[in-house]
Design a protein around this motif. Structure first.
Motif, PDB file in Angstrom:
ATOM      1  N   HIS A   1       1.699   3.715  -3.067  1.00 50.46           N
ATOM      2  CA  HIS A   1       1.887   5.258  -3.002  1.00 50.46           C
ATOM      3  C   HIS A   1       3.174   5.604  -3.686  1.00 50.46           C
TER       4      HIS A   1
ATOM      5  N   HIS B   1       0.861  -1.371   0.045  1.00 47.61           N
ATOM      6  CA  HIS B   1      -0.054  -0.033   0.339  1.00 47.61           C
ATOM      7  C   HIS B   1       0.854   1.427  -0.126  1.00 47.61           C
ATOM      8  N   GLU B   2       1.874   1.229   1.063  1.00 48.64           N
ATOM      9  CA  GLU B   2       2.404   2.399   1.104  1.00 48.64           C
ATOM     10  C   GLU B   2       3.543   2.738   0.126  1.00 48.64           C
TER      11      GLU B   2
ATOM     12  N   TYR C   1     -11.189   6.003   0.357  1.00 44.05           N
ATOM     13  CA  TYR C   1     -10.172   4.607   0.122  1.00 44.05           C
ATOM     14  C   TYR C   1     -11.224   3.646  -0.743  1.00 44.05           C
TER      15      TYR C   1
ATOM     16  N   ALA D   1      -3.784   2.909  -4.148  1.00 39.32           N
ATOM     17  CA  ALA D   1      -2.900   1.952  -3.089  1.00 39.32           C
ATOM     18  C   ALA D   1      -3.647   0.891  -2.547  1.00 39.32           C
TER      19      ALA D   1
ATOM     20  N   GLU E   1      -5.581   7.306  -2.785  1.00 37.15           N
ATOM     21  CA  GLU E   1      -5.940   6.055  -2.044  1.00 37.15           C
ATOM     22  C   GLU E   1      -6.446   4.914  -2.557  1.00 37.15           C
TER      23      GLU E   1
HETATM   24 ZN    ZN Z   1      -2.694   5.410   1.813  1.00 38.89          ZN
END
Ligand code: ZN
Ligand code: ZN
Length: 577
Positions: free
Chosen positions: A416, A410-411, A526, A444, A441
């Motif tokens: 991202h 995710h990060e 998200y 990700a 978001e």
């Molecule tokens: Zn995020």
């Protein structure tokens, strides 16, 4: 003969149409520049935070005249936008056009319809702005303090206007304002004092700033004291209500779906996830519980398996190393499976979190601001040193061996960080400043599923189960937000959703409840972004059949920068036709 006529006729037609001349990309670029400068004049505090320091000595006073000025700013720039036809602009400018238009219309809506300046006392707080001027070292301390001193002089007028604006505020936002305003006093009482002592300003200059700081402190204290006298027996509800929520969802998310459609999709997804989790819990039961009897309640059974799996985690001292080790593995997987081109010249720089972020464990991305072109992008990895044993254990169970991999996806990669690298290739100041949070978001969140679909983790049932739990959080956040603000969901029902249906710890659930009473719509970004990207991919797959290429889809999609998914979809579909 006929043909000749048409040919002769055409230039004439063009000339007559030309009275309302279609302006070009070059002119739009010039407009964007003047728009941003205009925006910084209107919002000097936002300018400072974005790294633009020309208006550091100014502070907008939120009174009636200030709102009139802001509305005039919106109107003027909307009129300028009308001189352009978005259809004749480049893809980059077309999306910028829509984002500017959305921003300006949202300004009008906030002032004329939402009116949170009347009911949200926490919207008034200058401490953070002054703290940034003291912490960030963008120019000499003396210069920063001189600007700060001028800005400081407006603080009493700022809080006077705030008090005048407020009518029947919600109790929740009032309590928050009291807490945050009181907490912010230390910026003036401690941090500013220390900075003045350290500086080379003359004694007279120091004294003047200190005197104005004392006036600012008094103004904030007076505001807080007044907030404490407000009677909340007939207070406005923190719930936004259906019609305001629908509009806010449109402006903030800019989704192709309405909030009702997203609500239904979230309910369906929750049901789907529970079904999958139930299957996996059955599959894993013998491995972790042997012959022990399974609880009859499916959700109780799933929870027991999750708790057991969560015990597999890094040790406190090895937490950072566990995160760092995964990054090259993720890069390699993305390459091997041909999911996305990752520029080897832009590797992710992993660093131990800087001191000012200390205490925040886990991982986060720090990207340079829009005016800091040479700045590095970092992956900050927190350590658990200094944590109590119990606190650390609970944290490590939450970010167990499986969930930690999903966090890194995710990060960092291909979440991202990868998105940032691509968006920097089509640089747009507008997208840096007004970038669409649901797209960022959503991307990700989408990559978490996409990696697992492509075999990341060898289809390990434990990893899938923990992924489903993780995904369930964004799904239930959406259900919670919409239910609380448009369907009168009670605290008891909300906590039941988060604890029993999303398997969250009580502390996390209570924190989430608090957040949903203070914010609205943001918790939906998200899941909404994720759903739009996923649905669009499936739509294209169907359309293109065997010609569909996942890597090309990802690269093309990211190439449009942080624009709302619905516009990227439109542009990509138009290109296919
Ligand atoms: Zn995020
Ligand atoms: Zn443990």
């Amino acid at each position: 003969m006929k043909k000749g006529w048409t040919l002769l006729f055409l230039p004439l037609l063009l000339l007559s149409c030309g009275q309302k001349e279609v302006k070009s990309d070059t002119e739009f670029d010039a407009f964007k520049e003047s728009f941003i400068e205009d925006m910084w004049k209107q919002y000097p505090g936002w300018a400072s935070s974005a790294g633009y320091h020309k208006y550091d000595d100014q502070l907008s006073v939120p009174d009636e005249a200030g709102r009139k000025k802001e509305l005039a700013f919106a109107e003027k720039n909307l009129e300028k936008l009308e001189e352009f036809d978005p259809k004749s602009l480049s893809a980059n400018n077309k999306t910028d056009y829509y984002m500017i238009e959305n921003q300006l219309k949202s300004v009008q809506w906030r002032i004329n319809e939402e009116k949170s300046y009347q009911w949200d006392p926490s919207g008034y707080n200058v401490s953070g702005l002054f703290a940034e001027m003291l912490i960030n070292d963008y120019e000499a301390l003396e210069k920063r303090l001189q600007n700060l001193g001028k800005r400081l002089q407006k603080v009493p007028a700022y809080y006077e206007a705030a008090q005048k604006n407020i009518q029947n505020p919600t109790k929740e936002h009032t309590d928050l304002a009291i807490m945050q305003s009181t907490g912010g006093l230390s910026v003036f009482e401690t941090d500013l004092k220390a900075a003045l002592e350290k500086s080379k300003l003359s004694q007279a200059e120091k004294d003047k700033i200190a005197a104005d700081a004392a006036k600012a402190v008094a103004a904030i204290q007076k505001y807080v004291a007044w907030l404490k006298t407000i009677d909340h027996s007939q207070a406005r509800s923190f719930r936004l209500g259906k019609s305001l929520y629908a509009k806010k969802f449109e402006f903030d998310i800019q989704s192709g779906y309405s909030y009702n459609e997203i609500y239904q999709k979230a309910l369906d997804r929750k049901k789907f996830l529970h079904g999958k989790m139930n299957e996996l819990a059955d599959q894993l039961w013998p491995k972790y519980f042997g012959m022990a009897e399974k609880p009859a309640d499916q959700l109780v059974k799933i929870k027991q398996v999750i708790d057991k799996i969560s015990l597999v985690h890094a040790e406190p001292t090895g937490f950072q190393a566990a995160i760092e080790k995964q990054i090259p593995e993720l890069v390699q997987f993305v390459k091997d499976k041909d999911l996305l081109y990752m520029d080897p010249k832009k590797p992710l720089v992993v660093r131990k979190e800087p001191d000012y972020m200390a205490g925040v464990a886990g991982a986060s991305i720090s990207a340079p601001g829009p005016y800091d072109k040479k700045g590095n992008t970092y992956y900050n990895v927190g350590s658990l040193s200094g944590w109590g044993a119990e606190e650390a254990e609970s944290y490590l169970r939450e970010y167990n061996q499986y969930t930690l991999q999903i966090l890194n996806i995710h990060e960092a990669i291909p979440g991202h960080y990868a998105q940032l690298v691509y968006s920097n290739q089509s640089p747009s100041m507008i997208k840096s400043l007004l970038g669409n949070g649901a797209m960022v978001e959503g991307w990700a969140v989408y990559t978490e599923l996409m990696m697992l679909e492509n075999g990341y983790g060898n289809n390990l049932p434990e990893l899938w189960l923990m992924y489903y739990k993780w995904n369930l959080r964004t799904v239930c956040n959406t259900i919670l937000d919409i239910s609380v603000h448009t369907k009168n969901m009670s605290e008891k029902e909300g906590l039941n959703l988060l604890i029993n249906e999303a398997f969250q710890q009580e502390a996390e659930a209570k924190g989430k409840w608090k957040r949903v009473t203070l914010t609205s719509v943001q918790l939906c970004s998200y899941f909404t972004g994720f759903t739009e990207i996923y649905d669009f991919r499936e739509e294209l797959k169907k359309k293109e059949g065997s010609a569909f290429n996942l890597k090309k889809f990802h690269e093309k999609f990211l190439g449009y920068g942080s624009a709302p998914v619905k516009y990227i979809r439109e542009l990509m579909l138009a290109e296919k036709d």
